[in-house]
Enzyme design. Structure first.
Site, PDB file in Angstrom:
ATOM      1  N   ASN A 122       0.826  -1.208   0.000  1.00 19.57           N
ATOM      2  CA  ASN A 122       0.000   0.000   0.000  1.00 19.57           C
ATOM      3  C   ASN A 122       0.860   1.258   0.000  1.00 19.57           C
ATOM      4  O   ASN A 122       0.575   2.229  -0.715  1.00 19.57           O
ATOM      5  CB  ASN A 122      -0.919   0.019   1.230  1.00 19.57           C
ATOM      6  CG  ASN A 122      -2.077  -0.951   1.122  1.00 19.57           C
ATOM      7  OD1 ASN A 122      -2.352  -1.500   0.065  1.00 19.57           O
ATOM      8  ND2 ASN A 122      -2.762  -1.169   2.227  1.00 19.57           N
ATOM      9  N   ARG A 175     -10.712  -3.698 -14.660  1.00 21.64           N
ATOM     10  CA  ARG A 175      -9.617  -4.603 -14.297  1.00 21.64           C
ATOM     11  C   ARG A 175     -10.123  -6.029 -14.455  1.00 21.64           C
ATOM     12  O   ARG A 175     -11.254  -6.330 -14.073  1.00 21.64           O
ATOM     13  CB  ARG A 175      -9.157  -4.404 -12.852  1.00 21.64           C
ATOM     14  CG  ARG A 175      -8.704  -3.006 -12.489  1.00 21.64           C
ATOM     15  CD  ARG A 175      -8.165  -2.968 -11.061  1.00 21.64           C
ATOM     16  NE  ARG A 175      -8.059  -1.617 -10.545  1.00 21.64           N
ATOM     17  CZ  ARG A 175      -7.031  -0.806 -10.739  1.00 21.64           C
ATOM     18  NH1 ARG A 175      -6.012  -1.217 -11.470  1.00 21.64           N
ATOM     19  NH2 ARG A 175      -7.012   0.409 -10.214  1.00 21.64           N
ATOM     20  N   ARG A 222      -5.155   2.286 -13.240  1.00 17.52           N
ATOM     21  CA  ARG A 222      -3.801   2.421 -12.733  1.00 17.52           C
ATOM     22  C   ARG A 222      -3.179   1.091 -12.334  1.00 17.52           C
ATOM     23  O   ARG A 222      -3.763   0.296 -11.612  1.00 17.52           O
ATOM     24  CB  ARG A 222      -3.788   3.372 -11.530  1.00 17.52           C
ATOM     25  CG  ARG A 222      -2.393   3.687 -11.027  1.00 17.52           C
ATOM     26  CD  ARG A 222      -2.447   4.700  -9.916  1.00 17.52           C
ATOM     27  NE  ARG A 222      -2.754   6.025 -10.434  1.00 17.52           N
ATOM     28  CZ  ARG A 222      -3.617   6.850  -9.850  1.00 17.52           C
ATOM     29  NH1 ARG A 222      -4.277   6.467  -8.789  1.00 17.52           N
ATOM     30  NH2 ARG A 222      -3.815   8.050 -10.350  1.00 17.52           N
ATOM     31  N   HIS A 279     -15.174   3.775 -15.116  1.00 17.87           N
ATOM     32  CA  HIS A 279     -15.015   2.975 -13.905  1.00 17.87           C
ATOM     33  C   HIS A 279     -16.252   2.128 -13.609  1.00 17.87           C
ATOM     34  O   HIS A 279     -16.231   1.265 -12.747  1.00 17.87           O
ATOM     35  CB  HIS A 279     -14.706   3.917 -12.728  1.00 17.87           C
ATOM     36  CG  HIS A 279     -14.333   3.229 -11.462  1.00 17.87           C
ATOM     37  ND1 HIS A 279     -15.158   3.200 -10.351  1.00 17.87           N
ATOM     38  CD2 HIS A 279     -13.224   2.531 -11.116  1.00 17.87           C
ATOM     39  CE1 HIS A 279     -14.557   2.531  -9.386  1.00 17.87           C
ATOM     40  NE2 HIS A 279     -13.385   2.108  -9.804  1.00 17.87           N
ATOM     41  N   ARG A 295     -14.271   2.321   4.342  1.00 14.93           N
ATOM     42  CA  ARG A 295     -13.067   1.509   4.553  1.00 14.93           C
ATOM     43  C   ARG A 295     -11.814   2.365   4.658  1.00 14.93           C
ATOM     44  O   ARG A 295     -10.981   2.170   5.525  1.00 14.93           O
ATOM     45  CB  ARG A 295     -12.887   0.518   3.400  1.00 14.93           C
ATOM     46  CG  ARG A 295     -11.697  -0.416   3.575  1.00 14.93           C
ATOM     47  CD  ARG A 295     -11.342  -1.093   2.261  1.00 14.93           C
ATOM     48  NE  ARG A 295     -10.636  -0.203   1.363  1.00 14.93           N
ATOM     49  CZ  ARG A 295     -10.771  -0.206   0.037  1.00 14.93           C
ATOM     50  NH1 ARG A 295     -11.618  -1.022  -0.535  1.00 14.93           N
ATOM     51  NH2 ARG A 295     -10.069   0.632  -0.708  1.00 14.93           N
ATOM     52  N   HIS A 337     -15.241  -3.460  -0.472  1.00 11.41           N
ATOM     53  CA  HIS A 337     -15.198  -2.745  -1.750  1.00 11.41           C
ATOM     54  C   HIS A 337     -16.578  -2.332  -2.243  1.00 11.41           C
ATOM     55  O   HIS A 337     -16.695  -1.517  -3.161  1.00 11.41           O
ATOM     56  CB  HIS A 337     -14.513  -3.637  -2.799  1.00 11.41           C
ATOM     57  CG  HIS A 337     -14.142  -2.938  -4.068  1.00 11.41           C
ATOM     58  ND1 HIS A 337     -14.840  -3.135  -5.249  1.00 11.41           N
ATOM     59  CD2 HIS A 337     -13.166  -2.049  -4.354  1.00 11.41           C
ATOM     60  CE1 HIS A 337     -14.296  -2.400  -6.206  1.00 11.41           C
ATOM     61  NE2 HIS A 337     -13.286  -1.730  -5.688  1.00 11.41           N
TER      62      HIS A 337
END
Length: 723
Positions: free
Chosen positions: A57, A409, A439, A469, A598, A626
């Site tokens: 991270n 993704r 990214r 997205h 989160r 998520h």
């Protein structure tokens, strides 16, 4: 209610004191990750995993967020953030907060985790502690496996300072010419193509006679290289060597409006990412001499505040490797998502198709969707048996005419990609909107974009200036004398691997209004549409921000009219100032607000006269939270939404996002139950305080411990059969 109205007018909610800095808030999230690595309640290998996640991270944080701040400082940007900080002040405060966290992480690994590993016959040892037989083995291993890969690079007037790749682990080597007496500097890169930890064969696993039957014994690769440097510098006297690790700016600088070919432009920028980005962080060992540190700082263009001293192993993200050890008792019990009803009746779908034994499978599958809306919740529900099956079924169904989907993704061996290729080869019209700017997944997405194009899939790259997205699939099917549209609208990526680790929800439906909205949205993404309204969907950057604020203000208005107001919102991050101000106004009006966030939260809860009616919790545990879920009480006419967008400026203004209402009463109850479980969590949840700190919730005496992820796994098991 008059008192509350007066408060709304008197308090200036635009003042800096009512906002937390987004970068410092993110560091607090990573602090919560670190606490999982420190907690003795966490199983040992899981503690190693969280240690690695903390480091991974931080790598991304420096490559993107700190790099952006450094660019702003260089450009002499002085604009204040909502919390009143300049870019330079943010970097300084990041340093102040982060250094003790990194120290805590390293000390925990070196002093606690490594020792606990030895209790389970796992030894990560130093080269100096090896016996003669082990050293002999490493001599041969170095000659045959390591030496041919190494390339020492000298630094002197005839050899300029070498280009060093991003996230590279290196040795700074000082050698002496015995003839001239001159001291020379060289850099040796630790190759990423070799395992970070060299493992000894079983017959060489003796460890100081303390354990006659070790499970694993190994040594860090960089130590093996360091003790064989004389082979790299024959005829020279090796004086000393010191490890260092480099982090560079890795954000892509593609100007879409100036790029004739976006795919080519992305590929060119990817080549630069590893080497061309400015250095932003240098990790060194405290024993590195000042002259070598200064040489590196000068060569890399770094300042003292960019240097992080690590009194232990560098690059702890490599600890992920230990998750492969055969020690199941030290890891979480493996979880396989269950097949939820009514999907369980289609478990023989692939077999039936392969044997051509059931021509009615397709009709039955889509009839299941026509019967009622379906809610899927990953990883508790199997991704392959639900969403993946939906797409695969559509690809092979002779009545399906078209499939359109977004891909932000996905995994390298994605069955989703295979299904789209199969659909194209089966003569269907297939459209895949591939986001090249996802990214750190850009290279993977380029590979699959090319493969899809070769198979005949219509591949598009979205809208200039906006990242796509949103997580949507549209299936167009001919049924008797009409065309029917089926949809999936979710919160997570179409990635079978992350679907086992990330919590996400999704709606599978054939509601006509949703099908029509997705048709309009895909036209917006692939053509020249200027769609400004949708029937049901909230779409960013078109309608979402305004509608979200309207719903927040509607709750406030109910309170002002002597009613009640209630909002529960779950997301990854809350940063958008307009949304935060709307929440403050709602709190002032008396709306009870619970936020499950989160990561980053710039809203300051619990401030009298501003946010005393707002509570914020964060859940950090086995799975990465998520999903995005938004609940509004609406004076008894409840509304609940799911979708791809956080309440961040980038999601609401610079990305294409879609949020859908959930209208089936049973599904609404399911989502409310999920939110209720999280709000009651007293094991994995942390509560944000008004001073910006988080306090972990603990079960009170006599109170049952409630772990969100365990509760939801058990609920899933009790509702269906395992795969």
């Amino acid at each position: 209610m008059k008192t509350e109205q007066i408060k709304e007018q008197v308090v200036n909610i635009e003042e800096h004191q009512y906002y937390f800095n987004r970068e410092l808030s993110w560091l607090e999230f990573n602090y919560r990750v670190l606490q999982e690595a420190l907690s003795e309640r966490t199983l040992l290998l899981e503690r190693l995993k969280f240690t690695a996640i903390f480091s991974s991270n931080l790598d991304e944080f420096f490559m993107v967020r700190v790099a952006a701040l450094k660019r702003q400082v260089e450009a002499e940007v002085t604009k204040l953030t909502p919390d009143g900080r300049t870019p330079l002040q943010q970097i300084q405060d990041i340093n102040k907060r982060l250094r003790p966290l990194v120290k805590q992480q390293v000390e925990n690994f070196e002093n606690n985790l490594k020792q606990e590993l030895t209790n389970h016959k796992v030894y990560l040892i130093n080269f100096v502690d090896l016996n003669q037989e082990q050293r002999k083995y490493l001599n041969n291993y170095f000659d045959t496996n390591i030496f041919p890969v190494l390339t020492p690079l000298a630094v002197d007037p005839s050899h300029p300072f070498p280009h060093m790749s991003n996230l590279s682990l290196n040795l700074a080597v000082l050698v002496k010419n015995p003839d001239s007496g001159a001291e020379l500097f060289a850099r040796v890169k630790v190759p990423k193509t070799l395992p970070r930890f060299v493992t000894f064969p079983p017959e060489l696993c003796q460890v100081s006679n303390l354990d006659d039957d070790p499970l694993w014994v190994g040594v860090p690769l960089e130590q093996v290289i360091a003790h064989h440097l004389e082979t790299l510098f024959p005829g020279m006297d090796v004086q000393e060597c010191h490890n260092f690790r480099l982090t560079r700016d890795a954000d892509l600088g593609v100007q879409e409006d100036e790029a004739d070919d976006l795919l080519l432009a992305i590929k060119q920028e990817l080549r630069k990412r590893h080497f061309a980005g400015s250095a932003v962080r240098l990790e060194i060992h405290p024993t590195m001499p000042e002259n070598i540190k200064q040489m590196l700082m000068q060569g890399l263009g770094l300042e003292e505040m960019d240097i992080y001293e690590i009194d232990g192993l560098l690059g702890l993200n490599d600890l992920f490797a230990f998750m492969g050890l055969p020690l199941p008792q030290l890891k979480d019990v493996p979880w396989n998502g269950i097949v939820p009803p009514p999907f369980d009746q289609f478990q023989t779908l692939e077999m039936a198709r392969a044997n051509e034994s059931d021509d009615n499978v397709s009709d039955e599958f889509f009839a299941m969707i026509r019967k009622s809306d379906l809610l899927v919740h990953h990883p508790y529900h199997s991704f392959s048996a639900t969403v993946q099956q939906f797409i695969t079924q559509a690809a092979h169904d002779p009545d399906v005419m078209a499939i359109k989907m977004t891909l932000y993704r996905t995994s390298g061996d994605s069955p989703i990609i295979k299904a789209l290729i199969d659909a194209a080869e089966n003569g269907k019209q297939v459209v895949a909107l591939v986001e090249l700017k996802a990214r750190f997944d850009e290279e993977n997405n380029i590979i699959w974009a090319r493969k899809l194009e070769k198979a005949g899939v219509h591949v598009v790259y979205g809208i200039v200036g906006l990242k796509t997205h949103t997580k949507i699939v549209l299936v167009v099917r001919k049924e008797k004398d009409k065309i029917r549209r089926y949809v999936h609208i979710g919160t997570g990526n179409y990635n079978p691997k992350t679907a086992k680790l990330y919590t996400d929800v999704g709606l599978i439906s054939c509601r006509e209004d949703l099908g029509a909205d997705l048709t309009d949205l895909f036209n917006f993404l692939t053509g020249y549409s200027k769609q400004q309204s949708f029937r049901k969907l909230l779409v960013a950057p078109v309608t979402m921000r305004d509608r979200m604020i309207e719903m927040i203000e509607r709750e406030a208005e109910h309170c002002r009219n002597n009613g009640t107001g209630r909002i529960v919102a779950k997301m990854n991050s809350l940063v958008d100032v307009q949304i935060i101000r709307a929440l403050y106004r709602a709190s002032q009006a008396g709306v009870k607000i619970d936020l499950i966030i989160r990561g980053i939260c710039s809203l300051r809860p619990g401030v009298e006269g501003v946010s005393e009616n707002i509570k914020v919790i964060s859940i950090v545990g086995r799975f990465l939270e998520h999903s995005r879920i938004f609940y509004f009480q609406n004076n008894g006419q409840e509304e609940i939404y799911i979708g791809s967008a956080d309440w961040m400026s980038r999601n609401l203004s610079r990305r294409v996002e879609a949020v859908t209402p959930i209208e089936d009463p049973d599904l609404m109850k399911q989502l409310q139950e999920i939110l209720g479980i999280m709000l009651a969590d007293n094991r994995q949840s942390w509560e944000l305080q008004s001073d910006g700190t988080y306090i972990r919730r603990e079960a009170k005496e006599g109170e049952k411990e409630l772990n969100t992820h365990e509760v939801l796994m058990n609920m899933a098991l009790n509702s269906s059969t395992m795969i």
